[in-house]
Structure formats: structure tokens, C-alpha cells
Design a protein around this motif. Structure first.
Motif, PDB file in Angstrom:
ATOM      1  N   UNK A 129      21.698  78.890 -10.194  1.00  0.00           N
ATOM      2  CA  UNK A 129      20.322  78.457 -10.441  1.00  0.00           C
ATOM      3  C   UNK A 129      20.269  77.287 -11.432  1.00  0.00           C
ATOM      4  N   UNK A 130      21.096  77.358 -12.482  1.00  0.00           N
ATOM      5  CA  UNK A 130      21.145  76.275 -13.478  1.00  0.00           C
ATOM      6  C   UNK A 130      21.695  74.991 -12.855  1.00  0.00           C
ATOM      7  N   UNK A 131      22.750  75.132 -12.029  1.00  0.00           N
ATOM      8  CA  UNK A 131      23.328  73.972 -11.342  1.00  0.00           C
ATOM      9  C   UNK A 131      22.251  73.253 -10.539  1.00  0.00           C
ATOM     10  N   UNK A 132      21.452  74.015  -9.798  1.00  0.00           N
ATOM     11  CA  UNK A 132      20.395  73.416  -8.974  1.00  0.00           C
ATOM     12  C   UNK A 132      19.288  72.826  -9.837  1.00  0.00           C
ATOM     13  N   UNK A 133      18.814  73.619 -10.790  1.00  0.00           N
ATOM     14  CA  UNK A 133      17.662  73.190 -11.590  1.00  0.00           C
ATOM     15  C   UNK A 133      17.957  71.926 -12.399  1.00  0.00           C
ATOM     16  N   UNK A 134      19.180  71.863 -12.971  1.00  0.00           N
ATOM     17  CA  UNK A 134      19.526  70.693 -13.791  1.00  0.00           C
ATOM     18  C   UNK A 134      20.201  69.587 -12.979  1.00  0.00           C
ATOM     19  N   UNK A 135      20.196  69.757 -11.619  1.00  0.00           N
ATOM     20  CA  UNK A 135      20.764  68.738 -10.707  1.00  0.00           C
ATOM     21  C   UNK A 135      22.184  68.355 -11.091  1.00  0.00           C
ATOM     22  N   UNK A 136      23.017  69.356 -11.375  1.00  0.00           N
ATOM     23  CA  UNK A 136      24.389  69.067 -11.786  1.00  0.00           C
ATOM     24  C   UNK A 136      25.226  68.639 -10.584  1.00  0.00           C
ATOM     25  N   UNK A 137      26.141  67.711 -10.791  1.00  0.00           N
ATOM     26  CA  UNK A 137      26.967  67.184  -9.693  1.00  0.00           C
ATOM     27  C   UNK A 137      27.968  68.222  -9.204  1.00  0.00           C
ATOM     28  N   UNK A 138      28.495  69.030 -10.119  1.00  0.00           N
ATOM     29  CA  UNK A 138      29.430  70.074  -9.689  1.00  0.00           C
ATOM     30  C   UNK A 138      28.968  71.423 -10.247  1.00  0.00           C
ATOM     31  N   UNK A 139      29.304  72.508  -9.545  1.00  0.00           N
ATOM     32  CA  UNK A 139      28.831  73.834  -9.941  1.00  0.00           C
ATOM     33  C   UNK A 139      29.190  74.161 -11.391  1.00  0.00           C
ATOM     34  N   UNK A 140      28.219  74.641 -12.133  1.00  0.00           N
ATOM     35  CA  UNK A 140      28.432  75.005 -13.539  1.00  0.00           C
ATOM     36  C   UNK A 140      29.261  76.285 -13.615  1.00  0.00           C
ATOM     37  N   UNK A 141      30.353  76.261 -14.369  1.00  0.00           N
ATOM     38  CA  UNK A 141      31.187  77.459 -14.491  1.00  0.00           C
ATOM     39  C   UNK A 141      31.027  78.117 -15.853  1.00  0.00           C
ATOM     40  N   UNK A 142      30.707  77.295 -16.870  1.00  0.00           N
ATOM     41  CA  UNK A 142      30.551  77.828 -18.228  1.00  0.00           C
ATOM     42  C   UNK A 142      29.262  77.235 -18.800  1.00  0.00           C
TER      43      UNK A 142
END
Lengths: 365, 365
Positions: A129-142
Motif C-alpha cells: 500500500x505504501x509503495x503504491x501511495x507514495x508512487x515508489x519505483x520499486x517495492x518497499x521492503x523496509x
């Protein structure tokens, strides 16, 4: 960069990067310029100017080479932000100040968000959800990586909280904290809404909300050679302890651990910090002997907490500018400049003129 | 000697030997000692002492690290003897002074001897005669070598012209110039007699007349590691220009040629001099900003010509001792000490006490 791309690859190259070496280089440069222009050196008093690290160097240069420069304007120079000179929580405390002044609800929204980020950080769904919401380029792991980025953004926006739009050092609207805080009107909305608000708020800096791009946390933390140069120095002599007490300010509680920093430095640069070095080399707080330095600090600037806010001697003086962020006084004149910056600049002119007269008088003896 | 026997073998080792590094080492040492003794550092003002090169370092240390040392006694410190700060003939002029004062005939004997040495240097018979007369260990091939040695002896005896017998830095009788000059009563005796007198005169220093040994000019000019350390620094930043105008003093005319010096340095250490460095680093003659330094100079000391003989500021002061040779003031007390040395030492005590009070007052604020 005397060794080009190899400059930071090994201490045998990077070891030349020290503040002492930088100051000696400036001395050589000044001599070279005086020779090149073939003007008698006694007609050429030199005054050093600088902001932030450049301000620190300007002050130190006057302290170490009073024969080479006649005076220094050290703007937003946190010469006392080093290990052993002040508590590690000072910076985040000072960085919270302009947010709290702008809006208590804004500061509280940020304060509340840390716990929510931590909650989401414990599950794969949350991280997604954070990866999508913050439009991160790669999946957040930490989730720590995102929190580090947010910390940096809040500090940078506070530093660059200027009264007019800027392109340098960041592209920001006028009064960016005000703009950011408009997105954070209420700390007590539900979790997902608050974090979405945080995304839009920090987009003042990242521009992600409006752009079709994604946010690359890796790229930002890696940095260019200029950033590397600072990182290297912060691993040798410029040890800036930063922590957060998690009580009176908007940041998350964090500790300062010199061993961790040391190990990180060793992995990255094969060097370990010498925490006492800056104090030994430049005298720490015991510098009432300093002369002909103006220490200017804007009270909106988080780094003012490590600066000189009181006169050290009759000629090493503090100019405190209540309405200025980081080195606003050294930027080009702007109609939106507050009165306190205009007064500061008048003081500088008058002081420089005094220093130049003093120089000419000494030289004529 | 961090690299042992390799220390002077290559600039990658010897490059660490610079005055800046030496000062930084002392700062570390002071910090280490304060930590070791676990006495609060504010109870421990530090005052630097030194003679000659050590005096130069003491003065520079106060100039660069006023937070670390509260003051400095720089005895016989020729901080202005470097390239660009004074004419190259000054040292030999000053070294002649005590000989001329002792006996004009003595100084003239030495003056006349150079031409005679040059005459003998042109023939094999002459060189053989000099080898025998001066008890040289190996046959003299170039008379310049012997002249260089004589120059050095005259300067060293002038430096160590103390009013009582000494074992350090050389084994010499009381008032060695007086003793030396007793062997040189008449400059107008014939050549061989005069040079034989020169041999007996300089035996005050070499002891060759009384000993069964021979004089090894090679060994003396090669030197130990301590001498090498100075030689190295005189090839990088401590460029001391020495020449002789051949007019008003007792030495032979000679020129100062930086190119020759540079080539010699490169052959010996693989480094070349940076003649402006000492002035750039330490401010040259433009140091009226210096504080809490006593510059003491004996007027019998040849090196006083490159020292500070007038007050620089209200607290960077000159103590001139008319009757003292090189750093006599820093030697142990002796019944033969002249009145001017006793007064100087009283001034030191009083000044140190003032500095310590000043330190305690600053610290209590």
C-alpha cells in the motif's frame, strides 16, 4: 576531483579530502589569483563568504589564516553542530519549530504518521500500500527507507522555507512549509487518509503527485559526487550527531549510535570517524579569540541550532535574523525579503568596509 | 619515525613530515595527556616552549591553535628567516658579528683564509697539504667541501657561544669564540701559518688538534635521522635562503640559487621546495593579530637576524637579550648567566602567570 572517478574509491585518494586541505587550497588559489592579476597584494584585502559548509569553512579560514583573509561572513554555519558540542536532538527540535509555528495540526499530523507508517511496515500488504501511495519505483521492503526519506524532506523544506519561489537548491514554491501544511489540516483522520495527505504534502518537494514519474528512494540516497564528498567528510571529521528524543517535536524517536555510524562509514569509504577532530582542530566552543567574523543565522533554519548566536568577541559577532531560513541573506535580493534580512545585509556592508579600512591602515604602517 | 628506516626513502613516507602535521600531532598528544591524567581540561592551561625549530613550532602552534595552548615561549625562533622575508646575506652577517666584537684580527684571519684555501685548492700538492694539516680521513678532492665544513663550524660556534662549558648540543669550552680567536691573533702571517692557525682554532669544535683521530667530512655532512628530518623540511617548506655578500663580514662571497637547491633536494629526497609555503601557511611578516607569544632572541645568536625583535601586538612581544647566544634563556640556570638572561626569565614567569590567570578567568565564564 584530482583522481576523477577513483576519488572516493579508496582512502589513498579520498584521504586528501579534509577541511585542512580545503583551506590550504583556498590560500593557494587566493595567492594564484593575486599573482595573475599582478595587482600589489596590499591593495587586495580578501573577505571570505560562505553558506552552510561554506560558511563553516569561511569562519575556520579566518581563524586559521588571518593574514590571508581579512574577515569572513559565515552564513548559516553550524560550527558547533559537531560531536561533543551539543545534544544530538537539537537539529530535529529546531527543524520542527517552523512547522509548529505554521500549524500545530500540521506538526501533529507528521508526528502521528510515524506510528502509522510503522504499523503498515509490519505486513506485506501494508508495504504494498505504501509503495503504491507514495508512487515508489520499486517495492518497499523496509519502511525505514521511506521514513528516512521523509525526515530528509521535512528538514530540507525547513531549510529552504523562503518567502519566494526558488529553483536552487530545490524547486519549491514560496513559503513551502505553508503549502505543505495546507495538505495536513487534521492529524485525527483515519490512517490511510493521513498517509495520503503526507504523500501530497511532501510532493511539494518531490513533485510526485503531479508528475507521471515514480519516486526512486535508492537514487536519492546514493547521490552525486558532491553529496559523496560531504558524506565522506561526515565520516572523518564532520561528525554531526543527530537523534530525536520523540517528545516535544514532530519527528520519530531515534538514537545516535557512533558505532553504527562508524561501521557504515567503513563499509562505504574504508574510513572510520574521528569524533574529536573538529573540536581539536578548530577550538570548539572555546574560540573567544576569534576576530573579524560575522556569524549570521536565520532562526527558521534548523541548522541555526548549531550556529553562533551570540557575539564571541568585539569583532567576531553574531547576526540573528528571525525571519530567515537557511542562508537567505546570501541569496539574491528579492522584493519578498523580510526587513530583518535587509538590515543584516546593511550590517555586512558596513562591517566589510570597516575591515577593509583596517587592512589598509595596517598595510600602510 | 612511523616508517622506521624507510621514513626518508620516498615522498610517500616522508610526505607526512610537515609542520602542519607536527602541530596536529602535538594537539593530539596534549589531548591524550589530558585524558590520561583524568584532570578536567579547564584546570590545565598549556604553554608551549621551544628553541630554534621548536621555537618556530611553538609560535606557530599558538597562532594556529589558540584554543589548545594558552601561550608560547618561542626562543631563538627565526620565523622570518624564510624565502621572501629577508635578504639571503643576513645570517652570515649576523654570524660574523660576535667574532668581530671579540677581535677584528680574528674575523680578518677567517676572512683572509678563504682566498688562501682557494689557492691551495687549485693544485694536487695544495689539496694534499690541506688533507694533512686538517687531519682529514680521506684525501680532499674539492676544497669546497672543507670550506662548507668551516662555514658550518663558525656558525655553530657562534650559536653555542655560551659563558660556561657545555656538552650539548656540542662539547665546547666557556666562551668558545674567545678561545677560537686566541688561535688567530694575526691575519697577515704567511699562508701556511694562517691555515694551520685556522685548524687549531676550529679544533675548539672538532677536537682534532688534541685527538689522534681524523676528521671525516663525509660523515658530518651525511648526518643522522634527526638531521635528515630537518634537511627534508628545508627541502619542502622551510626554505632558508643563505648567501654572502662578501663585503662587510668574515665569510666568503656566495650566492643563493633556488634552482640548485631544488635539484639537490630532488636528488636527495625526490621532492622540490615550495618557497612561498611558510609565508602562506603562517602569515610571514603580516602577523600583528598574533597573541600570547614571547619571542626571545639573544643578540649573539646568528639566527636572531630572522627573529621577531619588536613587539607585534600587546601580547605577542619581543624579549631581546643582548648578551645571549642561541636559546641560552632555555638552558639550565648557571652562575655565569648574564644579567639580561636572568631578567628575561623573570619576564617569562610573570607573563606565564598572567596567561594562566587569563585562562582561568575565561574558563569560569
Amino acid at each position: 576531483m584530482p583522481f576523477g572517478d577513483l576519488s572516493f574509491s579508496d582512502p589513498k585518494f579520498s584521504g586528501y579530502l579534509s577541511s585542512q586541505q580545503v583551506l590550504a587550497d583556498y590560500v593557494s588559489l587566493i595567492n594564484y589569483l593575486k599573482d595573475s592579476y599582478k595587482v600589489p597584494s596590499y591593495q587586495n584585502p580578501v573577505i571570505a563568504f560562505g553558506g552552510f559548509y561554506g560558511g563553516i569553512l569561511s569562519a575556520w579560514m579566518r581563524m586559521k589564516y588571518p593574514s590571508v583573509i581579512q574577515g569572513a561572513l559565515a552564513s548559516s554555519a553550524p560550527i558547533w553542530q559537531f560531536e561533543g558540542m551539543l545534544p544530538c536532538g537539537t537539529l530535529y527540535g529546531a527543524a520542527s519549530h517552523p512547522y509548529i509555528v505554521e500549524s500545530m495540526k500540521c506538526a501533529n499530523s507528521i508526528k502521528v504518521s510515524w506510528g502509522q507508517l510503522n504499523q503498515l511496515g509490519t505486513s506485506d500488504d501494508g508495504l504494498k500500500w505504501l509503495t503504491d501511495t507514495f508512487k515508489l519505483c520499486s517495492p518497499l521492503k523496509d519502511v525505514k527507507k521511506l521514513k528516512d526519506w521523509l525526515n530528509e524532506v521535512y528538514v530540507k523544506i525547513a531549510m529552504n522555507n523562503y518567502p519566494y519561489p526558488t529553483n536552487f537548491p530545490a524547486e519549491l514554491p514560496a513559503n513551502p512549509i505553508k503549502v505543505l501544511c495546507e495538505h495536513l489540516p487534521d492529524p485525527w483522520v483515519k490512517r490511510e487518509e493521513l498517509l495520503n495527505n503526507i504523500f501530497h504534502a511532501t510532493s511539494v518537494y518531490s513533485k510526485m503527485a503531479a508528475s507521471g514519474k515514480c519516486l526512486d528512494l535508492e537514487k536519492i540516497s546514493e547521490g552525486d559526487q558532491e553529496t559523496l564528498a560531504w558524506d565522506f567528510q561526515s565520516c572523518t571529521e564532520m561528525i554531526v550527531p543527530i537523534c530525536d528524543y520523540g517528545t516535544t517535536d514532530m519527528f520519530e524517536r531515534s538514537v545516535w549510535n557512533i558505532t553504527e555510524v562508524s561501521d557504515k562509514c567503513f563499509r562505504k569509504f574504508k574510513v572510520r570517524p574521528n569524533p574529536g577532530l573538529a573540536e581539536m582542530e578548530y577550538g570548539g566552543k572555546n574560540i573567544t579569540w576569534a576576530t573579524n567574523i560575522i556569524f549570521s543565522n536565520g532562526l527558521l533554519d534548523p541548522w541555526s541550532s548549531g550556529g553562533v548566536l551570540k557575539n564571541l568577541s568585539s569583532s567576531a559577532v553574531a547576526v540573528v535574523i528571525p525571519e530567515a531560513a537557511h542562508s537567505l541573506d546570501l541569496r539574491f535580493a528579492n522584493k519578498a525579503d523580510p526587513e530583518s534580512v535587509l538590515s543584516a545585509r546593511k550590517i555586512y556592508k558596513k562591517t566589510f568596509s570597516k575591515w577593509i579600512k583596517q587592512y589598509n591602515k595596517q598595510k600602510s604602517h
